[in-house]
Design a protein around this motif. Structure first.
Motif, short mmCIF file in Angstrom:
data_model
loop_
_atom_site.label_atom_id
_atom_site.label_comp_id
_atom_site.label_asym_id
_atom_site.label_seq_id
_atom_site.Cartn_x
_atom_site.Cartn_y
_atom_site.Cartn_z
N THR A 131 0.84 -1.19 0.00
CA THR A 131 0.00 0.00 0.00
C THR A 131 0.88 1.25 0.00
O THR A 131 0.61 2.21 -0.73
CB THR A 131 -0.92 0.03 1.24
N LEU A 132 1.93 1.21 0.80
CA LEU A 132 2.83 2.36 0.90
C LEU A 132 3.40 2.73 -0.46
O LEU A 132 3.33 3.89 -0.89
CB LEU A 132 3.96 2.02 1.87
N ILE A 133 3.97 1.75 -1.16
CA ILE A 133 4.56 2.10 -2.44
C ILE A 133 3.50 2.36 -3.49
O ILE A 133 3.73 3.06 -4.47
CB ILE A 133 5.55 1.02 -2.94
N GLY A 134 2.31 1.80 -3.26
CA GLY A 134 1.23 2.10 -4.19
C GLY A 134 0.82 3.55 -4.07
O GLY A 134 0.50 4.21 -5.05
N GLY A 183 -2.59 2.51 -4.74
CA GLY A 183 -2.70 3.37 -5.91
C GLY A 183 -4.06 4.03 -6.00
O GLY A 183 -4.18 5.17 -6.46
N SER A 184 -5.11 3.34 -5.54
CA SER A 184 -6.44 3.94 -5.61
C SER A 184 -6.56 5.15 -4.69
O SER A 184 -7.25 6.11 -5.00
CB SER A 184 -7.51 2.95 -5.17
N THR A 185 -5.87 5.08 -3.54
CA THR A 185 -6.00 6.16 -2.56
C THR A 185 -5.52 7.48 -3.14
O THR A 185 -6.21 8.49 -3.08
CB THR A 185 -5.19 5.83 -1.29
N LEU A 227 -6.06 12.71 -4.96
CA LEU A 227 -5.23 13.74 -5.58
C LEU A 227 -5.21 13.70 -7.08
O LEU A 227 -4.47 14.44 -7.70
CB LEU A 227 -3.78 13.59 -5.10
N ASN A 228 -6.00 12.82 -7.67
CA ASN A 228 -5.98 12.70 -9.12
C ASN A 228 -4.60 12.30 -9.63
O ASN A 228 -4.25 12.57 -10.78
CB ASN A 228 -6.41 14.03 -9.77
N ILE A 229 -3.82 11.68 -8.77
CA ILE A 229 -2.51 11.18 -9.18
C ILE A 229 -2.55 9.66 -9.09
O ILE A 229 -2.76 9.12 -8.02
CB ILE A 229 -1.40 11.69 -8.25
N SER A 274 -2.38 0.96 -12.85
CA SER A 274 -3.74 0.43 -12.89
C SER A 274 -4.73 1.38 -12.23
O SER A 274 -5.93 1.17 -12.32
CB SER A 274 -3.79 -0.93 -12.20
N SER A 275 -4.24 2.41 -11.59
CA SER A 275 -5.15 3.34 -10.92
C SER A 275 -5.52 4.53 -11.79
O SER A 275 -6.29 5.39 -11.36
CB SER A 275 -4.52 3.90 -9.64
#
Lengths: 150, 499
Positions: free
Chosen positions: B31-34, B75-77, B82-84, B89-90
């Motif tokens: 999650t962190l690196i995502g 990545g979804s977070t 933030l639209n980043i 895949s996000s």
């Protein structure tokens, strides 16, 4: 106005062709064997041939089709990243992990346009300590953290 | 019932304190690196691989797998807030997720994304359990010729599904295969392409290749336009979705799960393709397509479910056939080999504790992710505030130390640097690195099987076509590629005619 323009296809095709030629040249010098007893050179030669062929096709496609040139390559920031890695490689065995990390970070700072020297030095120091703790103490990797030369 | 007892076996293996700990570490790190842009699962897994040597196969795979599907959650977070896109895949999640955030529905979006991912993950795991044993049984009959053709098919599918030009991707696969030839030839011991460099005698280590071509090259690209200071994040709003939102998202989640489960199996598929396909499908099916792009909940729920289901099922070709379907699976092959396990069709049967333990851990990992992600949103948000000028030296340094520590060798660093430059330049030339990595990892295997098949048939290449399975696979590979190439060629001919 016919300034030679290098499109991505021309560059890529050329590269693949060169790689195929290189692979084929050195592959052919290895014993090839027969198709039922393939020598070490057989498969590399096949692959190199296919590679060169694909390279020629892409190159031809690049020359025949019009297209935008290769996008701008950021030379300075890329070079600095490489220098940063090189510095690490050169320092780690002579001076140990902590100095290598420190030097590497300091060099990498130049890749960004804004220069915040004090912040950068603090970051370099902090990372040097953090890496030593993480890799040498926590993960028990056989790396010297500090080494006095001679 | 055999499947049930296998699952019980799996849960017993996965639920030990050690394995749970590694699962948690994996999904947390993932999650962190995502969440963090600039470093992704490929680099992270490549970095951790050498360190998993002493762990034992099951904990190692549990942790590494956790990083992969954990990264999808992370990545979804960032995508929503933030639209980043934290992960490729996000990207799709940004579209409607961010719009929901702007309307103050960020909390709801995050919850739906997490919940949808969990449901999809569960579906994916069921598919994984059922299909893997079936496929593995089928593949037990494979001999050298079939296996070679399977590898050709796998690479062909990966090429076809890659972005950009198919021909370029084919070239990159071939280049990767050639790179895999460096070192001593397995059968004869003859040195190939080593030019007397001692460190190349065992071939190129895939860790510096992967980290250089993916991690550092990505960093070089980011440095061209450094991500600007992160904007203020809008009020997250209530975490619970409204009944309406939930009602609309549920079918989308189920559809996404199915789409993701299927597309994830395809080589070259996985999370990215699944999320794109789901978005397109949801938009087509929706009674209000104009809402998409402005905060349609289906546009968030579907892709989020799909990318997680895809992440789970992308393990199927690896675990049942020994065929990695994307670069991350290729690294898993590396992880297994470090543990002395050669991936292949026998794993499901011969190592049931490993296989079912991994499957069970994936479900547990998904559960952990739902539980830790939503409350930890605040932490992820804080992390995102770290400016890139601080992040990127950290990334460079971690990559350097990690790569060096693989074998305490500076040669690895030079290899990493060369592949970083190469990866960066090749990216500019429109070439994709993923096919190259797949070719690099699979090349030696292809050669071995090619040689063996030819030796068995005494030099007759028709052996690849006399076997029905092998022939079918090769035709399928050829068919896939023609399907994509022919329209390109005919388009070119039309252009020539119109001139």
């Amino acid at each position: 106005m016919t300034k030679a323009k290098i499109t991505p296809d021309i560059a890529c095709g050329g590269f693949l062709l060169l790689a195929g030629a290189f692979g084929g040249y050195f592959g052919a010098r290895l014993p090839l064997g027969t198709s039922s007893q393939m020598g070490p050179g057989y498969f590399p030669l096949l692959i190199s041939g296919a590679l060169a062929l694909v390279g020629i096709i892409i190159l031809a496609r690049g020359i025949l089709a019009a297209g935008p040139p290769v996008p701008r390559i950021a030379v300075s920031s890329t070079a600095i990243v490489v220098l940063s890695i090189a510095a690490f490689a050169l320092c780690i065995e002579r001076f140990g992990l902590a100095p290598a990390v420190f030097v590497s970070v300091v060099i990498s700072l130049f890749a960004m346009r804004e220069r915040r020297l004090v912040e950068g030095l603090i970051l370099a120091g902090a990372l040097a300590i953090a890496m030593v703790i993480l890799f040498v103490y926590l993960l028990n990797q056989p790396i010297e953290s500090f080494r006095w030369r001679g | 019932m055999e499947a049930f007892s296998n699952l019980v076996l799996g849960f017993e293996a996965a639920a030990t304190l050690t394995n749970l700990g590694f699962c948690l570490a994996g999904v947390f790190l993932g999650t962190l690196i995502g969440v963090l842009p600039g470093i992704g699962p490929v680099t992270t897994i490549a970095l951790l691989l050498p360190l998993t040597y002493s762990l034992g196969p099951l904990p190692a795979l549990i942790m590494l797998a956790g990083i992969y599907y954990g990264a999808q959650y992370g990545g979804s977070t960032t995508a929503i807030l933030l639209n980043i896109p934290g992960e490729s895949s996000s990207v799709v999640t940004c579209i409607d997720g961010y719009q929901m955030a702007r309307k103050g529905r960020a909390g709801s979006a995050l919850t739906i994304a997490a919940f949808g991912s969990f449901v999809a993950g569960s579906v994916g795991i069921i598919v994984l359990s059922v299909f893997s044993s079936v496929l593995a049984q089928f593949a037990q009959e494979f001999r050298a010729a079939e296996y070679f053709s399977l590898l050709v098919f796998g690479l062909a599918a990966a090429v076809v599904l890659a972005h950009g030009s198919v021909l370029t991707a084919i070239g990159m696969v071939l280049f990767g295969i050639l790179l895999g030839m460096i070192g001593s030839d397995l059968q004869t011991g003859v040195m190939r392409y080593t030019f007397g460099i001692f460190d190349l005698y065992d071939g190129l280590d895939f860790v510096p290749v992967a980290i250089g071509a993916f991690g550092i090259a990505e960093l070089m690209r980011n440095l061209e336009n450094p991500p600007s200071e992160s904007q203020k994040i809008a009020n997250i709003g209530p975490l619970l979705p409204t009944r309406e939102e939930f009602r609309r998202s549920l079918p989308a989640i189920l559809r996404g799960s199915v789409i993701g489960s299927i597309l994830g199996i395809l080589p070259g598929g996985g999370a990215i393709l699944s999320s794109y396909a789901s978005y397109v499908a949801e938009k087509k099916i929706s009674p209000n397509p104009q809402e998409f792009g402005h905060g349609a909940i289906e546009g968030l729920a579907g892709p989020e479910a799909a990318n997680n289901a895809g992440a789970q099922t992308s393990f199927i070709p690896l675990l049942s056939l020994g065929l990695p379907s994307n670069p991350i699976m290729a690294l898993m092959v590396g992880a297994m080999m470090i543990q002395g396990i050669s991936p292949g069709t026998a794993i499901v049967d011969e190592q049931p504790a490993l296989f079912w333990g991994l499957v069970a851990s994936m479900w547990l990992g998904n559960l952990m992710l739902v539980v830790i992600n939503v409350p930890l949103v605040g932490l992820w948000v804080k992390l995102l505030q770290v400016p890139y000028r601080i992040m990127f030296p950290c990334i460079i340094v971690i990559c350097c130390v990690g790569t060096y520590s693989v074998a305490s060798s500076t040669t690895l660093l030079w290899i990493m640097a060369i592949f970083a430059i190469g990866g960066y330049l090749l990216g500019k030339m429109g070439a994709e690195l993923a096919p190259m990595l797949l070719g690099f990892m699979l090349g030696p295997l292809m050669e071995q099987n090619f040689r063996r098949a030819m030796a068995l048939s005494e030099g007759n290449p028709m052996t690849f076509f006399t076997s029905p399975i092998s022939c079918a696979l090769l035709l399928a590979a050829f068919g896939l590629i023609s399907l994509i190439l022919v329209p390109q060629i005919t388009r070119g001919r039309e252009k020539a005619f119109s001139e």
